[in-house]
Design an enzyme around this catalytic site. Structure first.
Site, PDB file in Angstrom:
ATOM      1  N   ARG A  56      -5.601  14.926 -29.272  1.00 26.39           N
ATOM      2  CA  ARG A  56      -5.935  14.114 -28.095  1.00 26.39           C
ATOM      3  C   ARG A  56      -4.800  13.175 -27.728  1.00 26.39           C
ATOM      4  NH1 ARG A  56      -8.726   9.529 -28.294  1.00 26.39           N
ATOM      5  NH2 ARG A  56      -9.655  10.090 -30.294  1.00 26.39           N
ATOM      6  N   TYR A 109      -8.085  12.980   0.088  1.00 31.04           N
ATOM      7  CA  TYR A 109      -8.800  13.931  -0.762  1.00 31.04           C
ATOM      8  C   TYR A 109     -10.216  13.430  -1.020  1.00 31.04           C
ATOM      9  CZ  TYR A 109     -10.189  16.390  -4.995  1.00 31.04           C
ATOM     10  OH  TYR A 109     -10.895  17.105  -5.925  1.00 31.04           O
ATOM     11  N   ASP A 185      -0.482   9.899  -3.595  1.00 23.91           N
ATOM     12  CA  ASP A 185      -0.844  11.289  -3.873  1.00 23.91           C
ATOM     13  C   ASP A 185       0.176  12.175  -3.165  1.00 23.91           C
ATOM     14  OD1 ASP A 185      -1.966  13.847  -3.958  1.00 23.91           O
ATOM     15  OD2 ASP A 185      -4.021  13.094  -3.869  1.00 23.91           O
ATOM     16  N   LYS A 210      -2.633  22.733  -7.551  1.00 23.95           N
ATOM     17  CA  LYS A 210      -2.162  23.224  -6.257  1.00 23.95           C
ATOM     18  C   LYS A 210      -0.734  23.771  -6.352  1.00 23.95           C
ATOM     19  CE  LYS A 210      -6.095  21.503  -4.656  1.00 23.95           C
ATOM     20  NZ  LYS A 210      -6.603  20.610  -5.722  1.00 23.95           N
TER      21      LYS A 210
END
Length: 398
Positions: A56, A109, A185, A210
């Site tokens: 982790r 978004y 973003d 993307k």
């Protein structure tokens, strides 16, 4: 790894996407980073800086992608890979202090807007939404005369799905003067087209799902910053909240990143051709694409971008004919159903061309026109893409 920051800075981005994140040049070692599947690592005694310790905290398969993305964004620090774009959004929003003010684009978004709205509804922050292309309106929300200054400015440029273009440099300067951290973003543009850190942003966000991975086969997110303290805070949030990437997804994303320059070059060129042709089609009521000189964001985009991206949006005109009338939204749905090459699906940035009417999503803001169709242009032959659009638009006349 293979490229130092100085070496990366001396090379074009088209070379960095291929060369960054390679293993050391040692005899009989692989030229590509291997996939490491392990939840834990050998060690004794207390963990120190640089120790992996546990899955982790770190994974060797994350490192090459994080190094490459950091170099592409000109950060001077590795990026941070997350389990999804929204995991990265959550980590970035954690930088807003309790009760702080978040200024966010009214069109951005949908996942980011939903998350911010839910946090505001629970009293964790105050949310102010604004047309990010209206610089004066944003400035008024950053430091209003009758309210508290912003703690964070969230930028998205071009915006999803309206393709509004923000004046990033002016807004980051004003946000910093108000004491706000700026998150941008950069998913639509990629670091090959736009460099938000160089324009003043503090943190850059990507949905790696993307363009960066580019093949519609992984779900990942990433954050990049040049600030050592901010990176440590974001890394702590990722570790404690568990929004970590799977190693196989990270490995696939790096493989996809290698062709980013070629994919962006092809899809941008095709998007420009399609936008020009669609702007003259009688069935198209209006078009949004910053590459068109008639687009309201064209001049601003030209000043801060190295291209105009590969996403365009059209608003379908109503259809009146002998077979009955169609609203713009109905015309959009019928046109999409008639397509044979374009894929009617959500998401964007893959090698394939995707198309959808955005208001089919209940989370999409009501201010997004119900006849708006978002198109993500892939790397297919542009004439084939246009022929498919032409026949689908012509089917509305039947």
């Amino acid at each position: 790894m293979s490229l130092s920051e100085a070496q990366a800075a001396s090379l074009s981005a088209e070379t960095v996407v291929v060369a960054a994140g390679r293993p050391p040049r040692e005899r009989d070692e692989p030229v590509n980073p291997p996939l490491v599947l392990s939840s834990t690592y050998f060690g004794t005694g207390p963990l120190g800086d640089g120790d992996r310790g546990y899955g982790r905290y770190s994974n060797p398969t994350w490192d090459p992608f994080e190094e490459a993305l950091g170099q592409l964004e000109g950060a001077g620090l590795p990026g941070l890979l997350y389990a999804s774009g929204l995991a990265a959004v959550s980590s970035a929003l954690s930088l807003v202090p309790a009760g702080g003010v978040l200024v966010m684009p009214s069109h951005s978004y949908a996942g980011s807007l939903v998350m911010a709205t839910e946090l505001a509804g629970k009293g964790f922050l105050e949310l102010r939404t604004v047309d990010i292309a209206d610089t004066d309106a944003v400035l008024a929300q950053l430091a209003p005369a009758d309210g508290r200054p912003a703690s964070m400015l969230w930028l998205e440029s071009p915006t999803n799905p309206m393709l509004g273009v923000a004046d990033i440099r002016a807004l980051t300067t004003a946000a910093h003067a108000a004491g706000a951290v700026v998150v941008t973003d950069n998913t639509f543009s990629t670091p090959l087209v736009q460099q938000p850190l160089a324009l003043g942003s503090d943190v850059v966000l990507h949905s790696v799902t993307k363009y960066l991975s580019g093949h519609s086969d992984v779900v990942l997110g990433a954050l990049v910053t040049s600030d050592v303290g901010l990176r440590a805070t974001l890394l702590h949030h990722r570790t404690i909240h568990g929004g970590i990437a799977g190693p196989f997804e990270a490995w696939l994303a790096l493989r996809g990143l290698r062709t980013l320059a070629l994919r962006v070059e092809r899809s941008q060129a095709s998007a420009a051709v399609l936008a020009e042709r669609l702007s003259a089609h009688p069935r198209v009521g209006s078009i949004r694409f910053p590459g068109l000189p008639s687009d309201p964001g064209h001049i601003r985009a030209k000043s801060q971008m190295k291209g105009f991206g590969s996403v365009l949006c059209i608003e379908m005109a109503p259809v009146a004919g002998r077979g009955g009338s169609l609203s713009g939204a109905d015309a959009a749905d019928r046109m999409i159903r008639a397509l044979k090459l374009w894929l009617p699906a959500t998401s964007l940035g893959g090698v394939e061309s995707l198309i959808e009417r955005r208001r089919r999503h209940t989370a999409e803001p009501a201010s997004v026109p119900d006849n708006l169709v978002r198109m993500s242009v892939g790397i297919e032959n542009v004439e084939d893409l246009w022929a498919d659009l032409e026949q689908a638009l012509a089917s509305l006349d039947g």
